[in-house]
Design an enzyme around this catalytic site. Structure first.
Site, mmCIF file in Angstrom:
data_model
loop_
_atom_site.group_PDB
_atom_site.id
_atom_site.type_symbol
_atom_site.label_atom_id
_atom_site.label_comp_id
_atom_site.label_asym_id
_atom_site.label_seq_id
_atom_site.Cartn_x
_atom_site.Cartn_y
_atom_site.Cartn_z
ATOM 1 N N GLU A 1 0.820 -1.208 0.000
ATOM 2 C CA GLU A 1 0.000 0.000 0.000
ATOM 3 C C GLU A 1 0.859 1.265 0.000
ATOM 4 O OE1 GLU A 1 -3.918 -0.996 2.138
ATOM 5 O OE2 GLU A 1 -3.310 0.921 2.986
ATOM 6 N N HIS B 1 7.525 -26.869 0.444
ATOM 7 C CA HIS B 1 6.849 -27.961 -0.260
ATOM 8 C C HIS B 1 5.733 -27.448 -1.151
ATOM 9 C CE1 HIS B 1 9.122 -30.952 2.036
ATOM 10 N NE2 HIS B 1 9.099 -30.000 2.962
ATOM 11 N N LYS C 1 -13.246 2.254 -1.134
ATOM 12 C CA LYS C 1 -14.178 2.600 -0.046
ATOM 13 C C LYS C 1 -15.329 3.436 -0.615
ATOM 14 C CE LYS C 1 -10.908 2.501 3.868
ATOM 15 N NZ LYS C 1 -10.310 3.175 5.008
HETATM 16 O O1 PA5 Z 1 -3.080 1.977 5.841
HETATM 17 C C1 PA5 Z 1 -4.203 2.426 5.766
HETATM 18 O O2 PA5 Z 1 -4.455 3.611 6.069
HETATM 19 C C2 PA5 Z 1 -5.405 1.582 5.363
HETATM 20 O O3 PA5 Z 1 -5.074 0.409 4.748
HETATM 21 C C3 PA5 Z 1 -6.244 1.305 6.606
HETATM 22 O O4 PA5 Z 1 -5.475 0.635 7.563
HETATM 23 C C4 PA5 Z 1 -7.509 0.491 6.315
HETATM 24 O O5 PA5 Z 1 -8.159 0.935 5.172
HETATM 25 C C5 PA5 Z 1 -8.449 0.588 7.508
HETATM 26 O O6 PA5 Z 1 -8.746 1.917 7.750
HETATM 27 P P1 PA5 Z 1 -9.336 2.453 9.115
HETATM 28 O O7 PA5 Z 1 -8.402 2.132 10.209
HETATM 29 O O8 PA5 Z 1 -9.500 3.899 8.884
HETATM 30 O O9 PA5 Z 1 -10.651 1.758 9.313
#
Ligand code: PA5
Length: 456
Positions: free
Chosen positions: A289, A314, A428
């Site tokens: 990400e 394996h 989202k």
């Molecule tokens: O790294 C990030 O910001 C995202 O991947 C969030 O962790 C994920 O979308 C969850 O978001 P939130 O903690 O706002 O619910």
């Protein structure tokens, strides 16, 4: 006791033509002072680097709340997803008994832990088959306070708790972890007077394990969170070094970005310890990400792949030896496991089996790690090994900070923003549109326009 990286096998001197050339590496490393300076200059915005140093008061609060939960709860359920779930899962697996939830209460130093990071209806229904709301405390974690998956879980849990215990008692059974201002959870938390912990400004989801997001679940399950933070501080200081070869996160990032440029689009993480299995999941989010970005026409990123030693020897190692030169492998090795397990003598005299007797599982797993490392190396594939002297709160804190800083340095080297996630946000928004959230009508039209399916 500190973790180290052996990166010998990233170079062509070890793996041949598909490795990194020393001269190429030297020219990249020559720019290192710029990367160090630019990361230092961001110190005020990447506040996750401060977490090992600025949380004394919060740690005290977390420990008090954790102690209360431990004294009365049989189950602790985290509702969260992505960065609000992967860290708590990784740390629990690393530092507590591998079969924690199956242990009887007297052998378990805390309540059972469930981290609900999906909205599969079967899984959600199954949770209520194994917990008793009477003895359960829930911790809803969402940095943005608006993630649909987490909010859907929250509404479900709140309905159950409100029906059973009424508004007054909700605060005994629900704890919130979220942003101080933004999102919808903070309003709910205030309305019902919930105990609330905050995700500090400048701490993104995937960089949040060392704030209350990760510290509360860990403390509830008896983890020494101060030691974790001490470990992280130790690594943060090391990774601020101006000497490239003494700066493990910078070395990691320089090597991986060189490898990416040479076509290594895939980064495999392969821990040789079940305790570190979910670190690969946590790292996959962090690396994917943060670095999976586009800038103009240019595309960046390296696809993280999760593997487990020896299990995946394996299933996947054939590909890592004879397959294309499109990957690096990062092994995680452990010097001292927390148990010693010996293979017994005189069970069978067949020498083809008996050679194992007298050796330990410890020897076997370490030998297999070295053997796989060798096989991957002689087949010409770049690899490196992070060695943990043992898996404990300090080394886990070090590992978290090492990989976070390696990701941050890689972002500097690639010249991208490692801290946003426009692709995730778009997903989202699409979900909001599909579920009819107000303000997302145009997005819904966009989805409808692309709705022609090709099926067979
Ligand atoms: O790294 C990030 O910001 C995202 O991947 C969030 O962790 C994920 O979308 C969850 O978001 P939130 O903690 O706002 O619910």
């Amino acid at each position: 006791m500190r973790i180290s990286i052996d990166y010998t096998n990233m170079f062509s001197s070890a793996v041949g033509a598909h490795g990194i050339d020393r001269a190429e590496f030297a020219s990249r490393a020559a720019a290192a002072s710029g990367y160090i300076a630019s990361l230092r200059a961001k110190r005020d915005t990447i506040r996750w680097r401060d977490l090992p140093y600025n949380q004394a008061g919060i740690v005290k609060e977390i420990k008090a709340v954790a102690e209360d939960v431990r004294s009365r709860a049989e189950s602790f359920v985290v509702l969260g997803i992505g960065g609000s779930a992967l860290g708590p899962i990784a740390v629990q697996q690393a530092l507590n008994h591998p079969r924690w939830n199956e242990l009887p209460r007297e052998k378990r130093n805390g309540p059972k832990l469930y981290v609900e990071d999906n909205i599969d209806p079967e899984r959600m229904a199954a949770l209520f088959d194994v917990i008793d709301p009477e003895t359960t405390v829930f911790n809803v974690i969402t940095k943005s306070g608006s993630t649909s998956e987490t909010m859907a879980q929250l509404l479900t849990v709140m309905r159950t708790l409100l029906d059973l215990y009424g508004e007054e008692k909700l605060k005994d059974r629900l704890i919130a972890t979220t942003d101080r201002e933004k999102g919808n959870l903070i309003g709910i938390a205030r309305k019902y007077g919930l105990t609330t912990f905050y995700v500090p400004e400048g701490v993104g989801g995937r960089f949040s394990e060392l704030c209350p997001v990760g510290l509360l679940p860990a403390a509830v399950c008896g983890v020494d969170i101060e030691e974790m933070l001490n470990g992280a501080a130790l690594m943060d200081e090391l990774c601020d070094s101006d000497e490239v070869e003494k700066n493990p996160a910078l070395m990691y990032a320089l090597l991986e970005t060189c490898a990416m440029e040479n076509g290594a689009n895939i980064g495999v993480m392969m821990p040789y310890a079940d305790s570190l299995k979910y670190f690969s999941d946590w790292y996959a989010q962090l690396w994917a990400e943060s670095l999976g970005k586009k800038a103009g026409e240019a595309r960046f990123g390296q696809t993280p792949v999760k593997a487990l030693g020896v299990t995946d020897q394996h299933s996947q190692v054939q590909l890592y030896t004879d397959g294309p030169f499109d990957k690096t492998v990062t092994f995680l090795g452990v010097e001292r496991y927390r148990n010693e397990f010996t293979i017994p003598h005189a069970v069978d005299e067949n020498p083809n089996v008996a050679f194992l007797s007298g050796h330990s599982f410890n020897e076997l797993i370490s030998a297999e790690r070295r053997a796989t490392e060798h096989a991957v190396t002689v087949s010409g594939h770049m690899n490196k090994t992070i060695i943990l002297p043992e898996v404990n709160a300090s080394t886990v804190g070090q590992l978290i900070m090492l990989l976070e800083l390696a990701t941050a340095y890689a972002g500097e080297i690639l010249g991208i923003n490692a801290y946003d996630q426009p692709g995730v946000e778009e997903g989202k928004n699409m979900t909001y549109a599909l579920l009819g959230k107000k303000g997302y009508e145009a997005k819904l039209e966009e989805i409808k326009e692309n709705a022609d399916r090709l099926t067979v």
